[in-house]
Enzyme design. Structure first.
Site, PDB file in Angstrom:
ATOM      1  N   HIS A 156       0.820  -1.217   0.000  1.00 38.58           N
ATOM      2  CA  HIS A 156       0.000   0.000   0.000  1.00 38.58           C
ATOM      3  C   HIS A 156       0.851   1.262   0.000  1.00 38.58           C
ATOM      4  O   HIS A 156       0.420   2.306  -0.505  1.00 38.58           O
ATOM      5  CB  HIS A 156      -0.929  -0.005   1.213  1.00 38.58           C
ATOM      6  N   ASP A 379     -10.652  -7.737 -16.862  1.00 38.74           N
ATOM      7  CA  ASP A 379     -10.956  -8.928 -17.667  1.00 38.74           C
ATOM      8  C   ASP A 379      -9.680  -9.466 -18.310  1.00 38.74           C
ATOM      9  O   ASP A 379      -9.101  -8.832 -19.187  1.00 38.74           O
ATOM     10  CB  ASP A 379     -11.994  -8.563 -18.728  1.00 38.74           C
TER      11      ASP A 379
END
EC number: 2.3.1.268
Length: 432
Positions: A156, A379
């Site tokens: 992060h 995707d």
């Protein structure tokens, strides 16, 4: 019985496919703050097309990862503390991102519910196999029904939610061959100096960093009692109902509330009521606010470092539970409206060395909005994910996208087991 996960190949480090700069890059003051010393870990589940070739798919993912690491080469580096301990750097020598491949007897339907425990899905991202964990680790897990789970972990301190989603969409587009690297927008931008300390001394009040008395053994309860994950989906109709309830209990003249304002308020209020806390206990709701277009000048498109500050709504248990949803939504709205350029710059100063301000955990619920990041569009040639969620469901509350229902939100959070039934009751009883 817990499902098993087993690695089928030796873990590898994937380096950028082309030469990248050998350098040391400084992370910003926001990146280096103590609050962000943890990973972002996504779990994307795909309903794999019938007859998919596993070897071909795995090779395509590996090749796309190597290509995507060229513009995002710091993700193939290693994070280290500066010699003077004032912040963090990334040592970029093309060390590589982690890649794993596994099989499991989970099925895609197992991820429609909440996990049975906080760490039930932990093995879907086995970062601990690496002696030094890279800033990016990807695990492809083949499920027993032919579907696929993709676990992705980011450091992060190197990247925030928006940046990670931009990277994942590039990674996926390269895997399908639908896009060329040269065509992809936005181009990743480092420029971490833009959110560094400027040496300001006159700082305003920032309640997110303040300390409140623990009147209820709050910290002990959340660290020692078992937490039970929950998962509840709010559809368009339910969100509209919450907006109507909020307006009916708000001050005259209020503008209509957003879905985020009412849902955050409802979750916060239900969570507080379920815990049976003392009336005088002060509670905080913290949530991330994107500052890319709130600072002046705006950050450049493609900036993928941490570019958010924490909005903070604060009140007592008594007021939160007695004053209704409109009051809660107003607090959330007010916290959002306080954040502008000056506020953001003060946060940068507050978290910088030597102040190093960091939120306390007493009375705190943290919400992270993953539902607007674009994770549901990632995707890899397997279609859009049928489920988007975290590797571990803990006390951080997550707002998640729901496939083919753009106006719905799935809410996942783990609460103390002794409070879980009351929490779910209050969530489903907004008029109570």
């Amino acid at each position: 019985m817990a499902s098993s996960v087993r690695l089928v190949k030796k873990p590898v480090l994937v380096a950028p496919v082309d030469p990248t700069p050998s350098t040391v890059l400084s992370l910003s003051s926001l990146d280096s703050q103590l609050f962000l010393r943890f990973p972002i870990e996504y779990l994307l589940v795909y309903a794999s097309p019938h007859g998919v070739d596993r070897a071909v798919t795995a090779a395509r993912v590996k090749a796309a990862l190597a290509r995507s690491l060229v513009p995002y080469y710091p993700l193939a580096g290693r994070v280290k503390t500066r010699p003077d301990s004032t912040g963090l750097d990334v040592v970029c020598q093309a060390q590589g991102a982690g890649l794993l491949e596994a099989v499991s007897d989970y099925t895609a339907s197992d991820f429609q519910r909440a996990p049975r425990s906080v760490t039930e899905w932990r093995k879907l991202l086995l970062v601990e196999v690496f002696k030094v964990v890279p800033p990016l680790v990807v695990q492809l897990t083949w499920l027993s029904d032919g579907c696929v789970a993709l676990g992705v972990g980011f450091s992060h301190c190197v990247i925030d939610g928006i940046g990670s989603s931009e990277f994942l969409n590039l990674f996926a587009e390269l895997a399908t061959g639908r896009a060329r690297l040269s065509e992809f927008q936005p181009k990743p931008v480092w420029d971490r100096h833009l959110l560094n300390s400027a040496g300001r001394t006159n700082l305003g009040t920032h309640p997110e960093f303040g300390r409140v008395p623990d009147l209820s053994g709050f910290v002990t309860r959340f660290t020692q009692e078992r937490l039970s994950p929950t998962s509840i989906t709010f559809d368009k109709t339910w969100l509209k109902e919450l907006k109507n309830i909020a307006m009916s209990t708000s001050q005259p003249g209020e503008f209509p509330y957003t879905s985020f304002e009412v849902l955050s308020g409802h979750i916060w209020r239900s969570w507080a009521r379920s815990l049976n806390l003392p009336a005088k206990q002060v509670l905080k709701l913290l949530f991330s606010i994107n500052i890319r277009n709130r600072v002046k000048p705006s950050l450049p498109a493609g900036y993928y470092g941490n570019a958010f500050v924490l909005g903070c709504a604060q009140t007592s248990v008594k007021d939160l539970t007695e004053k209704g949803l409109g009051y809660c939504a107003d607090l959330v709205r007010g916290a959002k409206e306080r954040v502008g350029d000056e506020y953001a710059r003060e946060v940068v100063e507050s978290v910088s060395w030597p102040r190093r301000a960091s939120p306390d955990s007493v009375g705190v619920l943290i919400i992270s909005q993953w539902s607007r990041l674009g994770l549901d569009r990632v995707d890899f040639g397997l279609g859009r994910p049928v489920q988007v969620g975290p590797i571990c469901c803990d006390r951080y509350c997550l707002f998640l996208p729901v496939r083919d229902r753009t106006e719905s939100v799935k809410v996942m959070v783990a609460v103390p087991t002794s409070a879980v039934d009351r929490y779910e009751y209050f969530i489903r009883s907004p008029y109570s």
